[in-house]
Design an enzyme around this catalytic site. Structure first.
Site, PDB file in Angstrom:
ATOM      1  N   CYS A  36     123.754 -64.532  -5.584  1.00 42.08           N
ATOM      2  CA  CYS A  36     124.940 -65.889  -5.789  1.00 42.08           C
ATOM      3  C   CYS A  36     125.690 -65.052  -7.580  1.00 42.08           C
ATOM      4  O   CYS A  36     126.207 -64.084  -7.590  1.00 42.08           O
ATOM      5  CB  CYS A  36     124.440 -66.956  -5.616  1.00 42.08           C
ATOM      6  SG  CYS A  36     126.055 -68.343  -6.163  1.00 42.08           S
ATOM      7  N   HIS A  50     123.132 -66.793  -0.156  1.00 41.73           N
ATOM      8  CA  HIS A  50     121.742 -66.663  -0.726  1.00 41.73           C
ATOM      9  C   HIS A  50     120.767 -66.744   0.965  1.00 41.73           C
ATOM     10  O   HIS A  50     120.856 -67.674   2.003  1.00 41.73           O
ATOM     11  CB  HIS A  50     121.482 -68.482  -0.504  1.00 41.73           C
ATOM     12  CG  HIS A  50     122.417 -68.818  -2.318  1.00 41.73           C
ATOM     13  ND1 HIS A  50     121.330 -68.898  -2.669  1.00 41.73           N
ATOM     14  CD2 HIS A  50     123.171 -69.732  -2.217  1.00 41.73           C
ATOM     15  CE1 HIS A  50     121.793 -69.718  -3.921  1.00 41.73           C
ATOM     16  NE2 HIS A  50     123.073 -69.916  -3.365  1.00 41.73           N
ATOM     17  N   GLU A 103     117.624 -66.297   0.750  1.00 43.41           N
ATOM     18  CA  GLU A 103     116.212 -67.120   0.938  1.00 43.41           C
ATOM     19  C   GLU A 103     116.995 -68.522   1.867  1.00 43.41           C
ATOM     20  O   GLU A 103     115.857 -69.059   2.215  1.00 43.41           O
ATOM     21  CB  GLU A 103     115.874 -67.729  -0.611  1.00 43.41           C
ATOM     22  CG  GLU A 103     116.645 -68.906  -1.341  1.00 43.41           C
ATOM     23  CD  GLU A 103     117.790 -68.387  -2.022  1.00 43.41           C
ATOM     24  OE1 GLU A 103     118.570 -66.863  -1.787  1.00 43.41           O
ATOM     25  OE2 GLU A 103     118.807 -68.728  -2.825  1.00 43.41           O
TER      26      GLU A 103
END
Lengths: 270, 197
Positions: B87, B180, B182
């Site tokens: 990011c 992202h 994750e």
């Protein structure tokens, strides 16, 4: 903006690969998931972590946990529940309810939440929106707007889990919260919520034309066609609870229906 | 290298919550540490540095400079060690950003971040990646950003939001993801496993 162009005739105003999101909402009270009709009759529907994992597997794009009791009786949401959910999910989730201060917001983010949802506190202390947006970014703040179409047809804003009418005007309030830095609006039409009579598509269509912010439609999902109608009307995401919790439809079934109707949808393919 | 043996350090820039990323790295079998400050030991004790970033470009750069990461990271990359920016952590690998023109990025890639030219910002949600890399091709990734790198010769994935931008970049062992991983479901988990091996 989520309808795929199949004819090649219409050119969208802005290119976007973004998919419309399907968001199961888990209303939490005392660490369990509940869902009522018009926020009144609560009925226990299960364990938040188990449900969260199940919805991720079904293809949910995001989850929202709302501690609707918290804003009524002032009870803090269980931070360890948030922490457990964060450890088990690999999709984003928002939490709301019981947030009274920036300090509470820190705690929720620290526990692993991706976004916070403010309702009562946003109305009572709107500067909280600026503070959160400044520190964590606009993407981390969702303002939940509970709007009710009153008997005279006017739109009124409600707080405290839908139990208190606020003095602020609907249009002014939306303009203000966008201005203060809210990244998304969770728009609940109370006159539709839990009634199974569909979303308020007129409200959604109007919203997109007026406010440059993502809108999550909430309240009134009865079947796949309601999701389609909300997205076609302009919703960026659709949030629903009972229809999923009761097992009437899986998230995957809703998504298949939307894909079949040319809506850009994330198909996790697993 | 056995993925179970990969030593992964997450740089804590006091910029957003790290729990999901930490959990994902552990789930991928990485030996996880979290570091606030650079230290020479990292060169021997760590295989992969992951730098997540949230918030304003200038804030993240300030954190990098205040903790002495700038020189360290340039040295790290010069030595061919693996660095993964996520990011805003990807954005700071570039020279700067329209968001905070006075802030000086790490300059590991040429170019500046621009505001997304779509009326609704931040971009929030999932988009399908256009990529020639099999690991990312046609996968759905979760984005939350208002700024992005429009073009980069080292771009490995692209998406459209008001215009095309770089969703991922890679040059050797230097990786950047604008989305992202994750938070990108099973695909994201696989990607983390891939870059952490």
């Amino acid at each position: 903006m989520y309808v795929n162009d199949t004819t090649g005739n219409s050119k969208p105003a802005y290119q976007s690969d973004l998919c419309a999101r399907i968001i199961p909402c888990l209303d939490v009270a005392n660490g369990r998931v509940v869902k009522g009709t018009n926020f009144k009759q609560l009925l226990d529907m299960g364990d938040p972590v188990e449900l969260a994992k199940m919805y991720e597997l079904q293809g949910a794009d995001e989850l929202v946990f709302l501690d609707i009791k918290a804003s009524v009786d002032g009870q803090q949401s269980a931070l360890d529940m948030v922490n457990q959910v964060a450890r088990h999910l690999s999709i984003p989730f928002a939490v709301g309810g019981g947030i009274k201060s920036l300090e509470d917001v820190h705690k929720f983010f620290h526990a692993g939440a991706d976004k916070v949802t403010l309702n009562t506190m946003a109305v009572e202390q709107p500067e909280l929106i600026n503070q959160i947006a400044n520190q964590y970014g606009s993407q981390s703040i969702v303002v939940a707007v509970d709007v009710n179409q009153e008997d005279d047809g006017s739109l009124a804003i409600y707080t405290h889990g839908g139990s208190q009418r606020a003095t602020v005007n609907y249009h002014q309030w939306l303009a203000e919260l966008v201005d203060r830095g809210a990244g998304e609006v969770l728009l609940t039409a109370m006159h539709k919520d839990g009634t199974g009579s569909g979303f308020d598509t007129q409200l959604l269509a109007q919203f997109g034309a007026e406010f440059p912010v993502q809108v999550i439609a909430s309240g009134g999902a009865n079947g796949p066609e309601d999701f389609l109608a909300a997205i076609e009307a302009g919703a960026d995401a659709v949030l629903a609870a009972g229809i999923f919790h009761r097992g009437e439809y899986t998230v995957g079934q809703i998504k298949s229906y939307l894909i079949k109707h040319n809506i850009k949808i994330r198909n996790p393919g697993c | 290298m056995n993925i179970n043996g990969a030593k992964v350090a997450v740089i804590d820039l006091n910029s957003g919550n790290l729990l999901s990323l930490q959990t994902a790295i552990q789930a991928a079998g990485g030996q996880l540490t979290t570091v606030q400050q650079p230290s020479a030991d990292l060169f021997t004790e760590c295989d992969v540095l992951v730098m997540p970033g949230q918030g304003r470009f200038a804030y993240v750069m300030q954190q990098i400079d205040d903790s002495g990461w700038r020189t360290f990271l340039l040295e790290w990359v010069r030595n061919g060690k693996r660095l993964v920016g996520i990011c805003v952590g990807m954005q700071v690998l570039f020279e700067g950003s329209e968001e905070d023109p006075e802030a000086v990025g790490l300059g590991l890639f040429k170019g500046h971040c621009k505001k997304l030219s779509h009326p609704k910002t931040p971009m929030v949600g999932w988009a399908k990646l256009q990529s020639y890399k099999l690991s990312m091709q046609d996968q759905f990734a979760y984005f939350v950003n208002s700024y992005a790198i429009a073009e980069c010769p080292f771009g490995t994935a692209k998406v459209n939001y008001g215009g095309s931008f770089c969703a991922a970049v890679q040059r050797g062992n230097l990786y950047g993801f604008q989305f992202h991983p994750e938070k990108s479901g099973q695909f994201g988990r696989e990607l983390i496993k891939y870059v952490c091996q």
